[in-house]
Scaffold this motif. Structure first.
Motif, PDB file in Angstrom:
ATOM      1  N   SER A  39      87.460  82.230  66.014  1.00  0.00           N
ATOM      2  CA  SER A  39      87.457  81.890  64.592  1.00  0.00           C
ATOM      3  C   SER A  39      87.664  83.140  63.748  1.00  0.00           C
ATOM      4  CB  SER A  39      86.137  81.222  64.209  1.00  0.00           C
ATOM      5  OG  SER A  39      85.064  82.097  64.483  1.00  0.00           O
ATOM      6  N   SER A  40      88.130  82.901  62.535  1.00  0.00           N
ATOM      7  CA  SER A  40      88.308  83.965  61.552  1.00  0.00           C
ATOM      8  C   SER A  40      87.402  83.645  60.369  1.00  0.00           C
ATOM      9  CB  SER A  40      89.762  84.019  61.090  1.00  0.00           C
ATOM     10  OG  SER A  40      90.610  84.227  62.203  1.00  0.00           O
ATOM     11  N   ARG A  41      86.884  84.686  59.755  1.00  0.00           N
ATOM     12  CA  ARG A  41      85.936  84.445  58.675  1.00  0.00           C
ATOM     13  C   ARG A  41      86.162  85.443  57.550  1.00  0.00           C
ATOM     14  NH1 ARG A  41      79.437  84.516  58.520  1.00  0.00           N
ATOM     15  NH2 ARG A  41      79.694  86.458  59.657  1.00  0.00           N
ATOM     16  N   ILE A  42      86.093  84.967  56.333  1.00  0.00           N
ATOM     17  CA  ILE A  42      86.142  85.845  55.159  1.00  0.00           C
ATOM     18  C   ILE A  42      84.863  85.632  54.355  1.00  0.00           C
ATOM     19  CG2 ILE A  42      87.246  86.264  52.919  1.00  0.00           C
ATOM     20  CD1 ILE A  42      89.010  87.305  55.102  1.00  0.00           C
ATOM     21  N   ARG A  43      84.233  86.736  53.995  1.00  0.00           N
ATOM     22  CA  ARG A  43      83.071  86.635  53.124  1.00  0.00           C
ATOM     23  C   ARG A  43      83.356  87.420  51.850  1.00  0.00           C
ATOM     24  NH1 ARG A  43      78.796  90.684  53.638  1.00  0.00           N
ATOM     25  NH2 ARG A  43      80.233  91.502  52.090  1.00  0.00           N
ATOM     26  N   LEU A  44      83.094  86.799  50.726  1.00  0.00           N
ATOM     27  CA  LEU A  44      83.245  87.478  49.440  1.00  0.00           C
ATOM     28  C   LEU A  44      81.883  87.538  48.755  1.00  0.00           C
ATOM     29  CD1 LEU A  44      86.515  85.757  48.134  1.00  0.00           C
ATOM     30  CD2 LEU A  44      86.289  88.094  49.033  1.00  0.00           C
ATOM     31  N   ALA A  45      81.534  88.712  48.233  1.00  0.00           N
ATOM     32  CA  ALA A  45      80.266  88.881  47.520  1.00  0.00           C
ATOM     33  C   ALA A  45      80.552  89.014  46.025  1.00  0.00           C
ATOM     34  CB  ALA A  45      79.539  90.109  48.045  1.00  0.00           C
ATOM     35  N   ARG A  46      79.815  88.255  45.245  1.00  0.00           N
ATOM     36  CA  ARG A  46      79.966  88.331  43.791  1.00  0.00           C
ATOM     37  C   ARG A  46      78.580  88.366  43.156  1.00  0.00           C
ATOM     38  NH1 ARG A  46      84.297  89.278  45.400  1.00  0.00           N
ATOM     39  NH2 ARG A  46      86.297  88.270  44.913  1.00  0.00           N
ATOM     40  N   ASN A  47      78.487  89.049  42.008  1.00  0.00           N
ATOM     41  CA  ASN A  47      77.226  89.044  41.273  1.00  0.00           C
ATOM     42  C   ASN A  47      77.521  88.720  39.813  1.00  0.00           C
ATOM     43  OD1 ASN A  47      74.828  90.050  43.110  1.00  0.00           O
ATOM     44  ND2 ASN A  47      76.696  91.139  43.733  1.00  0.00           N
ATOM     45  N   VAL A  48      76.495  88.286  39.133  1.00  0.00           N
ATOM     46  CA  VAL A  48      76.684  87.743  37.788  1.00  0.00           C
ATOM     47  C   VAL A  48      75.934  88.610  36.779  1.00  0.00           C
ATOM     48  CG1 VAL A  48      76.357  85.697  36.345  1.00  0.00           C
ATOM     49  CG2 VAL A  48      76.929  85.440  38.770  1.00  0.00           C
ATOM     50  N   ARG A  49      76.634  89.014  35.747  1.00  0.00           N
ATOM     51  CA  ARG A  49      76.016  89.797  34.667  1.00  0.00           C
ATOM     52  C   ARG A  49      74.852  89.031  34.066  1.00  0.00           C
ATOM     53  NH1 ARG A  49      80.017  93.723  33.434  1.00  0.00           N
ATOM     54  NH2 ARG A  49      82.037  92.719  33.796  1.00  0.00           N
ATOM     55  N   GLY A  50      73.846  89.771  33.597  1.00  0.00           N
ATOM     56  CA  GLY A  50      72.737  89.117  32.909  1.00  0.00           C
ATOM     57  C   GLY A  50      71.610  88.703  33.846  1.00  0.00           C
ATOM     58  N   TYR A  51      71.814  88.881  35.152  1.00  0.00           N
ATOM     59  CA  TYR A  51      70.750  88.608  36.128  1.00  0.00           C
ATOM     60  C   TYR A  51      70.510  89.872  36.949  1.00  0.00           C
ATOM     61  CZ  TYR A  51      71.455  83.623  35.186  1.00  0.00           C
ATOM     62  OH  TYR A  51      71.548  82.405  34.596  1.00  0.00           O
ATOM     63  N   ARG A  52      69.236  90.111  37.259  1.00  0.00           N
ATOM     64  CA  ARG A  52      68.963  91.215  38.171  1.00  0.00           C
ATOM     65  C   ARG A  52      69.432  90.831  39.580  1.00  0.00           C
ATOM     66  NH1 ARG A  52      62.780  92.370  36.617  1.00  0.00           N
ATOM     67  NH2 ARG A  52      62.907  90.164  36.082  1.00  0.00           N
ATOM     68  N   PHE A  53      69.624  91.822  40.457  1.00  0.00           N
ATOM     69  CA  PHE A  53      69.978  91.497  41.845  1.00  0.00           C
ATOM     70  C   PHE A  53      68.851  90.666  42.465  1.00  0.00           C
ATOM     71  CE2 PHE A  53      72.886  95.329  41.725  1.00  0.00           C
ATOM     72  CZ  PHE A  53      74.051  94.572  41.815  1.00  0.00           C
ATOM     73  N   PRO A  54      69.162  89.784  43.376  1.00  0.00           N
ATOM     74  CA  PRO A  54      68.172  88.841  43.903  1.00  0.00           C
ATOM     75  C   PRO A  54      66.862  89.491  44.365  1.00  0.00           C
ATOM     76  CG  PRO A  54      70.332  88.138  44.596  1.00  0.00           C
ATOM     77  CD  PRO A  54      70.518  89.450  43.867  1.00  0.00           C
ATOM     78  N   ASN A  55      66.923  90.661  44.978  1.00  0.00           N
ATOM     79  CA  ASN A  55      65.675  91.237  45.489  1.00  0.00           C
ATOM     80  C   ASN A  55      64.750  91.715  44.360  1.00  0.00           C
ATOM     81  OD1 ASN A  55      67.312  93.383  44.781  1.00  0.00           O
ATOM     82  ND2 ASN A  55      66.642  94.706  46.484  1.00  0.00           N
ATOM     83  N   ARG A  56      65.269  91.767  43.136  1.00  0.00           N
ATOM     84  CA  ARG A  56      64.443  92.153  41.990  1.00  0.00           C
ATOM     85  C   ARG A  56      64.077  90.953  41.119  1.00  0.00           C
ATOM     86  NH1 ARG A  56      65.341  97.716  41.356  1.00  0.00           N
ATOM     87  NH2 ARG A  56      63.441  97.636  40.089  1.00  0.00           N
TER      88      ARG A  56
END
Lengths: 350, 350
Positions: free
Chosen positions: A16-33
């Motif tokens: 199999s082949s896999r693509i992962r894309l990471a995106r973050n959204v302005r106005g929110y802290r990173f999930p661990n915070r």
């Protein structure tokens, strides 16, 4: 119908082949915070943004509430690599969207706000990339995705900054492994900026001679360049494996056939089987498909078995938690039945 | 049709029963003191005495000239226990007569002048004894057999003097072996005057959990008493094995079934198999027959395989000498075909 019932290109090497894309959204802290409250609010916002993008979304995608799933159902999602092990630990504050064919999944509030991954059978990174990009575009149109002119997409971990893209293939390397050449290969690939892992992520051994090769670099190159680099490297690895197979199995044809048929015999008759042993024997079966020893068997059937025999998926099939012996018994039965059907003739769809 | 295609009594424990009678003829030195010339002359005399006893003899028996046989044919006779390993070394000065069904054989000029042995499937010493006695009577009527009023039949080795009878059964003891009780059992049986050997004689391990139990004493008891003693002892051993099977396999039914089916899988699919591995797996198959896990398989089919997969018999089937790999390939094919036929349904003769 799930994605892994199809045969992809170069399926004699690549599962199999896999693509992962990471995106973050302005106005929110990173999930661990984030506070749990903030996380839940973000997940809801992102789910709605995605699912309400157009009228067709809800027929193609499902929002999965991990808290409503039985433990074995959650585990099954991780075994099929639709969600990460990490997400399982923080299921309270995370969200998941999965396509009906299980080819695409979105994790919300995991390490990054949005992690999209798309899978394609065989060696087909382009197809996986198309799918992942399309989903990313939906988010980008409807949410203020964090993008910097100089750095590109911003991510929780700097190693993902830039394209936020990780491309990977799951490759079957029995001959290179048996010839003891895999360690040197891994070191070489690392120097070139690629990561090699055994099946099922970072900590496990390469069960069933399956390896995942992915790009380490995400910054400084375009997405298509990153994918092209990986494709070229994977083609070279396929060439090495091909030579190694010639050398190893060509010279011991009788022994190789014997090993392949014995694997088929054990998988067709065993009444109890662990997932480790099954993966090992499925690797031999895969070799039988790849070398033409078992022409009646299709690579996608081996893929389907490889993906569907984890403890979670087995328990999900049973609809209840099972002890080890019961799991081993049900796994043996499912494998037997699949192989009986495979032996009975080609599927009607062919 | 050979004797081992029949099922005998108690075939869930006993593969075969065997009676050996030793006789010597007045006017000849014991074989180890004979000149080659004298030996050849004796063999001719004894062969003629037997084969010309009545008109039916030549339709039931064949005189085998070992010197005319290819090495693999000689080896095959030893593997089927129709002749001794010892006879193979002195084939120049020895003679062999074998019945067409391979149930009875006579070695001439081996350790004793005349050694008659009769085999019967299952636990049937009486039948084997009848056959052997009948052949012995033919010699006794036509040759001056050495018999002493006090000592009975005189033999080359004093341990055989008296009745000259050795009775033995081939018994399958997987549970006692696996529970580690076999050593103590053997010691007990030795104290009672019985000998226990692994499959195929003195020097080999008990391949396939098969043991041969025989009387050690030949003097001071009648032939029927000797046989009755062995029968009683064997019944006790069968009882112990039965209890051990209950304890071992009853408590691990799933594991036992798995083991039996895996053996069937490997034997049905392997493309190369050594005789050692085949015997080990046939033992598991036998267990499957004995415990009812494999109702479609008959004990006599397992017996036939056990007897017909030795290196010599395999080469004899090929009609030419074969290297190890070719033997392993042919053996695997013969086993596969037998099991396919067994799975296809009951034999027409049933």
């Amino acid at each position: 119908m799930t994605w892994y019932i199809d045969r992809g290109p170069d399926s004699d090497f690549i599962i199999s082949s896999r693509i992962r894309l990471a995106r973050n959204v302005r106005g929110y802290r990173f999930p661990n915070r984030m506070s749990p409250e903030e996380a839940r609010q973000f997940v809801k916002t992102a789910e709605d943004a995605f699912m309400q993008a157009n009228r067709g979304m809800s027929s193609r995608y499902t929002v999965v509430d991990l808290n409503e799933l039985a433990p074995e159902e959650r585990l099954s999602l991780a075994e099929k690599r639709l969600i990460s092990e990490d997400l399982l630990k923080h299921s309270d504050s995370c969200g998941v969207v999965i396509s009906r064919d299980e080819a695409l999944s979105v994790m919300l509030g995991e390490e990054d706000h949005i992690r999209i991954q798309a899978m394609a059978p065989g060696f087909d990174l382009d197809k996986a990339y198309q799918e992942a990009s399309r989903a990313a575009a939906v988010f980008e149109e409807r949410l203020p995705v964090a993008y910097d002119e100089q750095y590109g997409f911003l991510t929780a971990c700097p190693t993902n900054t830039g394209t936020g893209l990780r491309a990977s293939v799951m490759i079957h390397l029995p001959a290179l492994t048996e010839l003891g050449q895999i360690r040197a290969l891994i070191e070489n690939l690392q120097k070139l900026g690629f990561t090699v892992r055994g099946n099922y992520g970072e900590n496990s051994q390469a069960t069933g001679y399956l390896y995942q090769i992915s790009n380490q670099i995400t910054l400084g190159l375009s997405e298509t360049d990153l994918i092209r680099d990986l494709q070229q490297t994977v083609r070279q690895v396929m060439g090495l494996e091909s030579q190694a197979r010639q050398r190893l199995y060509g010279a011991n044809q009788a022994k190789t056939e014997d090993r392949i048929y014995r694997a088929l015999g054990t998988l067709s008759y065993a009444r109890l089987i662990s997932s480790e042993e099954a993966l090992r024997l499925l690797s031999d079966l895969r070799l039988g498909v790849e070398t033409g020893v078992l022409p009646q068997l299709k690579p996608e059937e081996v893929n389907r078995l490889t993906i569907s025999i984890g403890p979670g998926t087995i328990q999900k099939a049973a609809g209840e938690p099972l002890d080890t012996t019961s799991r081993d018994r049900l796994r043996a039965r499912l494998i037997r039945e699949t192989l009986e059907n495979a032996a009975a003739g080609p599927a009607a769809a062919d």
